[in-house]
Design a protein around this motif. Structure first.
Motif, mmCIF file in Angstrom:
data_model
loop_
_atom_site.group_PDB
_atom_site.id
_atom_site.type_symbol
_atom_site.label_atom_id
_atom_site.label_comp_id
_atom_site.label_asym_id
_atom_site.label_seq_id
_atom_site.Cartn_x
_atom_site.Cartn_y
_atom_site.Cartn_z
ATOM 1 N N LYS A 91 8.585 -30.489 -4.198
ATOM 2 C CA LYS A 91 7.125 -30.375 -4.109
ATOM 3 C C LYS A 91 6.425 -31.711 -4.371
ATOM 4 C CE LYS A 91 6.769 -25.469 -5.418
ATOM 5 N NZ LYS A 91 6.305 -24.523 -6.462
ATOM 6 N N ASN A 92 6.897 -32.458 -5.367
ATOM 7 C CA ASN A 92 6.165 -33.639 -5.816
ATOM 8 C C ASN A 92 6.601 -34.947 -5.163
ATOM 9 O OD1 ASN A 92 4.826 -31.910 -7.551
ATOM 10 N ND2 ASN A 92 6.140 -32.384 -9.299
ATOM 11 N N VAL A 93 7.877 -35.044 -4.775
ATOM 12 C CA VAL A 93 8.387 -36.287 -4.208
ATOM 13 C C VAL A 93 8.575 -36.168 -2.696
ATOM 14 C CG1 VAL A 93 10.219 -38.016 -4.287
ATOM 15 C CG2 VAL A 93 9.517 -36.857 -6.393
ATOM 16 N N VAL A 94 9.335 -35.163 -2.271
ATOM 17 C CA VAL A 94 9.505 -34.941 -0.827
ATOM 18 C C VAL A 94 8.199 -34.469 -0.209
ATOM 19 C CG1 VAL A 94 10.834 -33.687 0.928
ATOM 20 C CG2 VAL A 94 11.934 -34.396 -1.191
ATOM 21 N N LYS A 95 7.402 -33.784 -1.025
ATOM 22 C CA LYS A 95 6.104 -33.247 -0.598
ATOM 23 C C LYS A 95 6.278 -32.283 0.583
ATOM 24 C CE LYS A 95 3.449 -37.182 -2.333
ATOM 25 N NZ LYS A 95 3.181 -36.487 -3.599
ATOM 26 N N THR A 96 7.148 -31.327 0.361
ATOM 27 C CA THR A 96 7.386 -30.300 1.367
ATOM 28 C C THR A 96 7.038 -28.932 0.806
ATOM 29 O OG1 THR A 96 8.990 -29.557 3.026
ATOM 30 C CG2 THR A 96 9.804 -29.781 0.774
ATOM 31 N N ASN A 97 6.928 -27.963 1.693
ATOM 32 C CA ASN A 97 6.639 -26.596 1.278
ATOM 33 C C ASN A 97 7.903 -25.945 0.723
ATOM 34 O OD1 ASN A 97 3.851 -26.374 2.621
ATOM 35 N ND2 ASN A 97 5.158 -26.983 4.328
ATOM 36 N N VAL A 98 7.746 -25.119 -0.290
ATOM 37 C CA VAL A 98 8.872 -24.394 -0.876
ATOM 38 C C VAL A 98 8.522 -22.914 -0.949
ATOM 39 C CG1 VAL A 98 10.369 -24.103 -2.886
ATOM 40 C CG2 VAL A 98 9.585 -26.388 -2.239
ATOM 41 N N VAL A 99 9.412 -22.082 -0.438
ATOM 42 C CA VAL A 99 9.271 -20.629 -0.495
ATOM 43 C C VAL A 99 10.467 -20.073 -1.252
ATOM 44 C CG1 VAL A 99 9.336 -18.496 0.883
ATOM 45 C CG2 VAL A 99 7.914 -20.414 1.613
ATOM 46 N N VAL A 100 10.247 -19.106 -2.134
ATOM 47 C CA VAL A 100 11.338 -18.460 -2.864
ATOM 48 C C VAL A 100 11.605 -17.103 -2.234
ATOM 49 C CG1 VAL A 100 12.141 -17.596 -5.094
ATOM 50 C CG2 VAL A 100 10.716 -19.649 -4.990
ATOM 51 N N ALA A 101 12.852 -16.866 -1.837
ATOM 52 C CA ALA A 101 13.243 -15.614 -1.197
ATOM 53 C C ALA A 101 14.242 -14.874 -2.082
ATOM 54 C CB ALA A 101 13.864 -15.885 0.176
#
Length: 610
Positions: free
Chosen positions: A388-398
């Protein structure tokens, strides 16, 4: 490599009475209350499976017919389980997992108490298919079933049951023999070529599987010559040691070694030397070796191979497969002999950051293609923060389980990366990604080859062929990770230093009835019993106060019912190992008290909190 054996079923299926006799010849085991289809299919001790395998042979033929004649697959494996277990994974025509609605039909047929009730279900499905795809002869549409098996001693006999039952339905059966699970899924996906994106060459057989991945991998390495930044093979990454878990992956990697030798002779640079250890027969399947053991216990694998195979072997660049080669983790020992693990979380970070970097070279604003990572509750909190903070990508938990994370990656993202912590994962590319590639190709046509955007385009075009689009694939993922490390000029230690994992602890508590535990959709919180989550939250809050850290992820703990036994699984993480152990111990005792624990109370892992 051997060509598959093709069996042609009769154009006139056997009479219902004979089909019923086939089912009766393999009755349901009296010791088994019911078969359940877990996150990756049926999986039980081998003697309990003949009944289900006969019925699933029939079912797989019907599933092919229900898709209008598209080809489907049956993989006989118990993956990372011990040798005495076996199981079955069903592949739909897109190469992915069986559709959820048809999973319910499979379970109903497997659990029919006798042939009479089984035949009622078979007749109901047959009538539905005939109504959907009426044939001039009044029969069913074409049926084609691909069958593969792992190296377990009982797999050939179980495979014969599947083949015989599918043939009895009039299906054509393509028996691939011993293959990895991802290979079987690849064959099915490529057999239904109309479902493949045009960017992926259609390769339906085993030699095609190797060639499409090896040549894509080599082409990806060659792009390192163009950007003047990476494209470096460090001394300690020139030999890649592969722990084959004494399973099918060890056998199949030999073909890549031969192809690499040919590519090296043709002047391709950057290819590592592959050294495989732990072949079938050298040690017990998955025992004290393989991805499951290495990742769960965070220990190096036992090396069963003869000493002459191990002479001169470096432990600085190693990877472990599981028994059916759909999981992979990396690991190394540093100069002090300390073991370091790079699990699925670390792979997800490496792969997603690479893809996003390449995409931004073409689309700096990052608006054209939606990228993201799907994790489960088991993902280490440090990896989530880094994404989230470095790659700055979306994260979804399944929800835990490959079929859930795979579906979430398809649903949420145009480029969806998923790797469970156990090393099972892949990258899925959706229609918008392929449109983006086509538009970028038109825009960049005629620009210099060493233009950074052009290099990125070349790399991105290669990924869908290199990365198995149907399921997690240890061999495919191994090549992808190695290529990224080469292009960046990294070794495993550099990769490992991206972030530090929070210490964690996993455990389980036996209970009288696991159904008393319920969770939310992604299993991050318990919804029943009512008092459980409140008590868990109090324990987490107390741990956070005791650790008194304002930076980094907070201590957390979740519990979930086992999918295979009356037990509750526990996961805890904190900023110290003692903290994680203590939090897990508290959770175990809460489960024992609130959820009907059986036997003696669980013993704490440690006596002090910090």
């Amino acid at each position: 490599m051997t060509a598959p054996t093709i069996h042609h079923g009769s154009s006139i299926p056997i009479p219902p009475a004979q089909l019923a006799s086939l089912i009766d010849a393999h009755p349901k085991p009296p010791t088994l209350s019911s078969y359940s289809y877990g996150t990756a299919g049926f999986r039980y001790p081998a003697p309990l499976l003949p009944c289900a395998f006969v019925r699933m042979g029939i079912f797989s033929a019907l599933r092919s017919a229900s898709l209008g004649g598209e080809e489907v697959g049956v993989m006989i494996t118990a993956s990372h389980n011990p040798e005495e277990d076996n199981g079955m994974k069903l592949a739909d025509s897109n190469g992915g997992m069986l559709d959820a609605a048809w999973e319910e039909h499979a379970v109903s047929l497997a659990n029919a108490p006798n042939s009479k009730e089984a035949m009622v279900l078979i007749s109901t499905l047959t009538r539905y298919i005939k109504g959907k795809y009426p044939q001039k002869n009044g029969g069913l549409p074409k049926m084609v079933v691909h069958v593969g098996r792992d190296t377990r001693s009982h797999s050939p006999g179980l495979a014969k049951l599947v083949v015989r039952a599918a043939l009895a339905m009039g299906a054509t059966v393509i028996d691939h023999g011993e293959v990895s699970t991802p290979m079987l899924h690849h064959f099915v996906m490529h057999a239904n070529g109309h479902l493949l994106p045009g960017i992926i060459p259609q390769r339906c057989n085993e030699s095609g599987y190797y060639e499409i991945m090896a040549f894509s991998y080599a082409a990806l390495l060659r792009t390192g010559k163009l950007d003047g930044v990476g494209g470096k093979r460090l001394a300690n990454t020139k030999e890649l040691v592969i722990d084959g878990a004494c399973g099918i992956g060890a056998l199949k990697i030999d073909t890549f070694r031969k192809i690499f030798g040919k590519l090296n002779a043709e002047g391709c640079v950057g290819l590592p030397m592959l050294r495989t250890v732990n072949f079938p027969g050298e040690g017990p399947l998955n025992e004290i070796c393989g991805a499951e053991y290495v990742q769960k216990l965070q220990l190096p694998p036992n090396l069963y191979s003869p000493k002459d195979k191990l002479m001169g072997m470096s432990k600085g660049y190693m990877t472990s497969f599981d028994g059916d080669a759909d999981r992979v983790v990396f690991h190394f020992e540093d100069v002090n002999g300390k073991f370091h693990l790079l699990d699925g979380d670390k792979i997800a970070v490496l792969v997603s950051s690479f893809i996003q970097e390449e995409l931004r070279c073409i689309d700096p604003d990052g608006q054209a293609v939606k990228c993201g990572v799907v994790q489960t509750a088991y993902a280490n909190g440090s990896s989530t923060l880094y994404l989230k903070n470095v790659v700055k990508t979306n994260v979804v938990v399944a929800k835990t389980g490959v079929k859930f994370v795979h579906a979430a990656a398809h649903h949420h993202f145009d480029v969806g990366v998923y790797f469970e912590a156990n090393g099972h994962g892949t990258v899925l590319f959706g229609p918008k990604f392929y449109d983006f590639i086509a538009q970028a190709d038109a825009k960049l046509r005629g620009t210099p080859r060493n233009n950074r955007a052009n290099i990125a385009l070349r790399r991105l075009r290669l990924l869908p062929a290199l990365v198995n689009q149907s399921v997690g694939d240890a061999m495919s993922d191994m090549l992808l990770v190695d290529a990224i490390l080469y292009l960046r000029g990294w070794d495993l230690n550099t990769w490992a230093q991206l972030y530090s994992d929070m210490p964690s602890k996993q455990a389980k508590v036996k209970v009288a009835d696991r159904t008393v535990i319920a969770t939310n959709d992604n299993e991050t919180a318990a919804t029943a019993p009512e008092a459980l989550q409140k008590a868990l939250q109090s324990a987490m809050d107390a741990m956070a106060a005791a650790e008194n850290r304002s930076d980094g992820p907070k201590p957390r703990c979740f519990v979930r019912p086992s999918g295979t036994e009356d037990a509750v699984r526990v996961y805890a993480e904190a900023n110290t190992q003692n903290g994680a152990d203590s939090l897990a111990s508290e959770a175990m005792m809460l489960i024992y008290k609130l959820c009907g624990g059986v036997g003696s109370p669980p013993q704490p892992f440690i006596t002090n909190r910090l």
